[in-house]
Enzyme design. Structure first.
Site, PDB file in Angstrom:
ATOM      1  N   ARG A   1      50.687  70.958 -13.560  1.00 31.34           N
ATOM      2  CA  ARG A   1      51.923  71.563 -13.010  1.00 31.34           C
ATOM      3  C   ARG A   1      51.836  71.815 -11.501  1.00 31.34           C
ATOM      4  O   ARG A   1      52.534  72.668 -10.962  1.00 31.34           O
ATOM      5  CB  ARG A   1      52.274  72.867 -13.724  1.00 31.34           C
TER       6      ARG A   1
ATOM      7  N   LYS B   1      58.507  64.693   0.352  1.00 36.78           N
ATOM      8  CA  LYS B   1      59.107  63.762  -0.621  1.00 36.78           C
ATOM      9  C   LYS B   1      57.970  62.953  -1.232  1.00 36.78           C
ATOM     10  O   LYS B   1      57.228  62.271  -0.518  1.00 36.78           O
ATOM     11  CB  LYS B   1      60.102  62.821   0.051  1.00 36.78           C
TER      12      LYS B   1
ATOM     13  N   GLU C   1      60.879  53.900  13.046  1.00 37.24           N
ATOM     14  CA  GLU C   1      61.144  55.291  12.650  1.00 37.24           C
ATOM     15  C   GLU C   1      61.078  56.214  13.873  1.00 37.24           C
ATOM     16  O   GLU C   1      61.805  57.196  13.954  1.00 37.24           O
ATOM     17  CB  GLU C   1      60.143  55.754  11.586  1.00 37.24           C
TER      18      GLU C   1
ATOM     19  N   LYS D   1      61.109  65.926  12.682  1.00 35.28           N
ATOM     20  CA  LYS D   1      61.207  65.887  11.229  1.00 35.28           C
ATOM     21  C   LYS D   1      60.982  67.289  10.659  1.00 35.28           C
ATOM     22  O   LYS D   1      61.694  67.739   9.759  1.00 35.28           O
ATOM     23  CB  LYS D   1      60.211  64.886  10.632  1.00 35.28           C
TER      24      LYS D   1
ATOM     25  N   GLU E   1      67.313  68.201   1.041  1.00 34.67           N
ATOM     26  CA  GLU E   1      68.374  67.251   1.408  1.00 34.67           C
ATOM     27  C   GLU E   1      69.731  67.587   0.793  1.00 34.67           C
ATOM     28  O   GLU E   1      70.369  66.759   0.150  1.00 34.67           O
ATOM     29  CB  GLU E   1      67.960  65.816   1.051  1.00 34.67           C
TER      30      GLU E   1
ATOM     31  N   ARG F   1      69.148  67.014   6.210  1.00 35.66           N
ATOM     32  CA  ARG F   1      68.007  66.104   6.048  1.00 35.66           C
ATOM     33  C   ARG F   1      68.476  64.651   5.941  1.00 35.66           C
ATOM     34  O   ARG F   1      67.725  63.730   6.270  1.00 35.66           O
ATOM     35  CB  ARG F   1      67.161  66.513   4.832  1.00 35.66           C
TER      36      ARG F   1
ATOM     37  N   ASN G   1      68.101  59.598   7.456  1.00 31.95           N
ATOM     38  CA  ASN G   1      68.426  58.289   6.876  1.00 31.95           C
ATOM     39  C   ASN G   1      69.261  57.425   7.824  1.00 31.95           C
ATOM     40  O   ASN G   1      69.859  56.439   7.385  1.00 31.95           O
ATOM     41  CB  ASN G   1      69.183  58.465   5.554  1.00 31.95           C
TER      42      ASN G   1
ATOM     43  N   HIS H   1      69.478  53.702   7.361  1.00 29.90           N
ATOM     44  CA  HIS H   1      68.882  53.371   6.067  1.00 29.90           C
ATOM     45  C   HIS H   1      69.868  52.778   5.056  1.00 29.90           C
ATOM     46  O   HIS H   1      69.448  52.121   4.113  1.00 29.90           O
ATOM     47  CB  HIS H   1      68.189  54.604   5.460  1.00 29.90           C
TER      48      HIS H   1
ATOM     49  N   HIS I   1      68.415  49.595   3.404  1.00 34.98           N
ATOM     50  CA  HIS I   1      68.142  49.429   1.967  1.00 34.98           C
ATOM     51  C   HIS I   1      68.819  48.173   1.414  1.00 34.98           C
ATOM     52  O   HIS I   1      68.269  47.486   0.556  1.00 34.98           O
ATOM     53  CB  HIS I   1      68.576  50.682   1.196  1.00 34.98           C
TER      54      HIS I   1
ATOM     55  N   HIS J   1      59.836  47.802   5.812  1.00 36.98           N
ATOM     56  CA  HIS J   1      60.809  48.899   5.824  1.00 36.98           C
ATOM     57  C   HIS J   1      61.182  49.304   7.259  1.00 36.98           C
ATOM     58  O   HIS J   1      62.370  49.427   7.591  1.00 36.98           O
ATOM     59  CB  HIS J   1      60.254  50.106   5.046  1.00 36.98           C
TER      60      HIS J   1
HETATM   61  N1  GLY Z   1      62.218  59.730   4.988  1.00 37.39           N
HETATM   62  C1  GLY Z   1      63.337  60.569   4.896  1.00 37.39           C
HETATM   63  C2  GLY Z   1      63.024  61.954   4.487  1.00 37.39           C
HETATM   64  O1  GLY Z   1      61.875  62.348   4.409  1.00 37.39           O
HETATM   65  O2  GLY Z   1      63.934  62.691   4.237  1.00 37.39           O
END
Ligand code: GLY
Length: 369
Positions: free
Chosen positions: A122, A144, A186, A228, A238, A242, A246, A249, A253, A267
């Site tokens: 957990r 993430k 990025e 960031k 998000e 957040r 993107n 993106h 994508h 990417h």
């Molecule tokens: N790579 C986008 C984020 O971490 O929200």
């Protein structure tokens, strides 16, 4: 010189240390987090060959026992089979609730190991030691974690913040120029989405950074991580801001899907092309001048990065099919596409108010560049 960025997330706060030589000093940073002198390291074959011994020696010299698992390199690792293998390996090696797991590698390893740590007993703590530029400025920060599903990338996962991030910019020397430049996609994104001053710094120093200037690399990684961290602190899961991360993106994508997530398009390369297209769309909608996308492209090109659809080798599907791919993006809400657009360089916003015909026009024009 080591720089530190603090991610102020209350009881989940952590530091990102940035500098050359941090791998050899890993024990100094990792040691204070250990409740017993033992860590489990998960990495991939490519990174293990270059950096695992350095990490093991640093930890071993400080009396820390290390067990390590080396997974195959590549995006295909980021799925259920290698996740199961990792979690079961951690259990077999008796990793306990109070132990720390180290993710040594690029985005694939960071995402997979972070997710394994999130679900093991957990939730156990994990430390990110990102070895690609893309992981240092994006995926290792912000919590993430996850794996890919047959239905799409990153569809299975959890938010699980690391306990520490060690971004050793010295290891960037071992990257191919293509991988390094993909990570730059990025970095430029941060300037475009929220800091004109940083974009202007990149216009002056981007070349030095690509050519290996260490101070420039440290500054670029630090500024990216700071931006960031600020966004993640405002909106960890998000719900709003957040999504600004993107930028580019939605286009990226669709291009990754169109090229089968293969080596045809990394990417970060999709991000630079996607950012240029997002500025084209902003110009098409009258939000920025027609010159602004040219300025964006000029920086990408000066740094040797991809910026146009025609920079992707071999034929792409037609614009209408790319638009179709975008409508399957996970950012679609109630059937409406979500884009990050800009009022200027350094001033972006999230919107669903985009006419698909404008997107189609931008893509069609994009094939002519
Ligand atoms: N790579 C986008 C984020 O971490 O929200």
């Amino acid at each position: 010189m080591t720089e530190t960025v603090h991610v102020a997330l209350g009881d989940r706060a952590y530091d990102i240390h940035i500098g050359p030589g941090l791998l050899t000093r890993a024990a100094e940073f990792v040691g204070p987090f250990l409740k017993r002198q033992r860590v489990a390291v998960v990495t991939d074959e490519n990174v293990a060959a270059l950096h695992l011994d350095t990490l093991k020696t640093s930890l071993g010299n400080a009396g820390i026992d290390v067990v390590s698992l080396t997974l195959p390199a590549g995006e295909a690792t980021k799925g259920w089979p290698q996740l199961t293998r990792t979690v079961e390996w951690l259990l077999e090696n008796k990793v306990e609730r109070n132990d720390v797991v180290i993710a040594l590698g690029g985005g694939v390893i960071g995402d997979l190991v972070g997710f394994a740590a999130a679900v093991l007993r957990r939730g156990v703590r994990f430390i990110q030691i990102p070895t690609s530029l893309l992981a240092q400025v994006d995926s290792s920060v912000g919590g993430k974690t996850g794996i890919n599903a047959p239905q799409g990338k990153n569809l299975i996962g959890a938010f699980h913040q690391p306990t520490l991030v060690l971004a050793d910019v010295g290891v960037l020397e071992t990257l191919t120029s293509r991988d390094f430049l993909a990570g730059c996609g990025e970095i430029v994104k941060y300037g475009l989405l929220g800091d004109l001053g940083f974009f202007e710094w990149l216009e002056k120093n981007g070349d030095a950074m690509s050519s290996g200037d260490m101070d420039a690399r440290i500054y670029a990684v630090k500024r990216s991580c700071q931006m960031k961290a600020d966004i993640v602190v405002r909106d960890e899961t998000e719900q709003g801001d957040r999504a600004l991360l993107n930028l580019g993106h939605t286009f990226c994508h669709a291009l990754e899907a169109a090229t089968g997530y293969s080596d045809r398009l990394l990417h970060g390369e999709g991000v630079s092309i996607g950012c240029a297209l997002a500025f084209d769309l902003s110009a098409q909608m009258g939000l920025v001048s027609q010159e602004t996308p040219s300025r964006v492209r000029a920086l990408f090109q000066a740094m040797g990065m991809k910026t146009n659809l025609n920079d992707i080798e071999d034929e792409l599907p037609p614009a209408s099919y790319l638009l179709e791919l975008m409508s399957q993006d996970k950012k679609v809400i109630n059937g409406q596409l979500r884009f990050i657009l800009a009022n200027g360089i350094g001033s972006s916003f999230v919107t669903s108010d985009v006419d698909p015909d404008d997107v189609l026009t931008v893509l069609k024009n994009g094939f002519l560049l």
